[in-house]
Design a protein around this motif. Structure first.
Motif, PDB file in Angstrom:
ATOM      1  N   LYS A 192      30.088 -12.661  53.143  1.00 38.56           N
ATOM      2  CA  LYS A 192      31.549 -12.092  53.265  1.00 38.56           C
ATOM      3  C   LYS A 192      32.490 -13.126  52.782  1.00 38.56           C
ATOM      4  O   LYS A 192      33.525 -12.875  52.271  1.00 38.56           O
ATOM      5  N   ILE A 207      32.810 -13.655  49.207  1.00 40.83           N
ATOM      6  CA  ILE A 207      33.227 -12.614  48.487  1.00 40.83           C
ATOM      7  C   ILE A 207      34.759 -12.817  48.658  1.00 40.83           C
ATOM      8  O   ILE A 207      35.564 -12.625  47.856  1.00 40.83           O
ATOM      9  N   TYR A 216      27.826 -14.111  41.044  1.00 40.05           N
ATOM     10  CA  TYR A 216      27.066 -14.933  42.195  1.00 40.05           C
ATOM     11  C   TYR A 216      25.676 -15.105  41.624  1.00 40.05           C
ATOM     12  O   TYR A 216      24.902 -14.381  41.115  1.00 40.05           O
ATOM     13  N   LYS A 243      30.265  -8.865  42.059  1.00 41.54           N
ATOM     14  CA  LYS A 243      30.814  -8.794  43.601  1.00 41.54           C
ATOM     15  C   LYS A 243      30.392  -7.543  44.129  1.00 41.54           C
ATOM     16  O   LYS A 243      30.035  -7.531  45.407  1.00 41.54           O
ATOM     17  N   GLU A 244      30.363  -6.443  43.590  1.00 35.69           N
ATOM     18  CA  GLU A 244      29.854  -5.137  44.066  1.00 35.69           C
ATOM     19  C   GLU A 244      28.307  -5.097  44.556  1.00 35.69           C
ATOM     20  O   GLU A 244      28.280  -4.630  45.642  1.00 35.69           O
ATOM     21  N   GLU A 270      28.242  -7.565  47.731  1.00 35.92           N
ATOM     22  CA  GLU A 270      28.830  -6.503  48.980  1.00 35.92           C
ATOM     23  C   GLU A 270      27.803  -5.510  49.426  1.00 35.92           C
ATOM     24  O   GLU A 270      27.576  -5.279  50.505  1.00 35.92           O
ATOM     25  N   SER A 271      27.020  -4.793  48.286  1.00 39.45           N
ATOM     26  CA  SER A 271      26.112  -3.981  48.681  1.00 39.45           C
ATOM     27  C   SER A 271      24.870  -4.613  49.404  1.00 39.45           C
ATOM     28  O   SER A 271      24.422  -3.923  50.424  1.00 39.45           O
ATOM     29  N   ALA A 283      24.940  -7.157  51.309  1.00 35.29           N
ATOM     30  CA  ALA A 283      25.369  -7.594  52.752  1.00 35.29           C
ATOM     31  C   ALA A 283      25.648  -6.376  53.451  1.00 35.29           C
ATOM     32  O   ALA A 283      24.882  -6.425  54.665  1.00 35.29           O
ATOM     33  N   GLU A 284      25.982  -5.419  53.024  1.00 34.91           N
ATOM     34  CA  GLU A 284      26.180  -4.069  53.954  1.00 34.91           C
ATOM     35  C   GLU A 284      24.816  -3.474  53.999  1.00 34.91           C
ATOM     36  O   GLU A 284      24.291  -3.058  55.217  1.00 34.91           O
ATOM     37  N   LYS A 327      23.275  -5.840  56.802  1.00 31.33           N
ATOM     38  CA  LYS A 327      24.000  -5.456  58.096  1.00 31.33           C
ATOM     39  C   LYS A 327      23.442  -4.154  58.609  1.00 31.33           C
ATOM     40  O   LYS A 327      23.125  -4.051  59.927  1.00 31.33           O
TER      41      LYS A 327
END
Length: 137
Positions: free
Chosen positions: A58, A61, A88, A113-114, A117-118, A120-121, A124
Motif C-alpha cells: 500500500k 502504491i 512494479y 498498479k491495478e 492493488e488486487s 494486496a487485497e 489481506k
C-alpha cells in the motif's frame, strides 16, 4: 500475481496460535505458462510479516516508498517489489537445499498498479479469513 509468463500465489494457513504473532504456513506456488514449477508448503511467515507485506505494498502504491523486501524464515523465498517506470517489478528468488548444496532460481514478474492493488487485497482477505490449524499439528 501474474504476467504473461509467470504466476505467483501466496496463500496463508494457520500453523499455530500460541502467542500474539502466530506463524502462518504459506502455501507458495510459482507457475510458468500454466505449468507448475514450484509448489512449496514449508515457507513460514509470521502474521506480522504478512501484515508488513500488505502495508508495504500500500505504501508502494501511494508513492511513500519505492521498494519492498521480504525473506521467509528458511530463507526459502526472497520477494522484492520495486517501482520502475510506473510499473512494479516482482523479483522472486527461491532457494532450495539439495543434499549439502543450495540451488537458487530467480524469477521476475512485472505488473501495473491495478494488479498490485488486487494482489494486496487478495493477501489481506486471505489473511483475515485464514483457515484454522490442522488437528494434526
Amino acid at each position: 500475481m501474474r504476467d504473461d509468463c509467470l504466476e505467483l500465489e501466496l496463500t496463508p494457513r494457520r500453523y499455530q496460535e500460541m502467542d500474539d504473532d502466530p506463524f502462518i504456513l504459506s502455501i507458495f506456488e510459482l507457475l510458468e505458462n500454466k505449468k507448475a514449477i514450484i509448489r512449496d508448503f514449508s515457507a513460514v511467515l509470521l502474521e506480522s510479516e504478512y501484515t508488513l507485506l500488505i502495508s508495504g505494498i500500500k505504501m508502494l502504491i501511494m508513492g511513500n516508498q519505492d521498494k519492498i523486501h521480504l525473506e521467509t524464515i528458511e530463507p526459502l523465498l526472497i520477494l522484492s517489489i520495486n517501482k520502475e517506470n510506473g510499473n512494479y517489478s516482482f523479483k522472486i528468488k527461491i532457494i532450495l537445499k539439495d543434499d549439502s548444496k543450495l540451488n537458487s532460481n530467480l524469477f521476475e514478474i512485472t505488473c501495473n498498479k491495478e494488479k498490485l492493488e488486487s494482489f494486496a487485497e487478495g493477501l489481506k482477505s486471505n489473511l483475515e479469513n485464514v483457515k484454522k490449524p490442522s488437528k494434526l499439528l
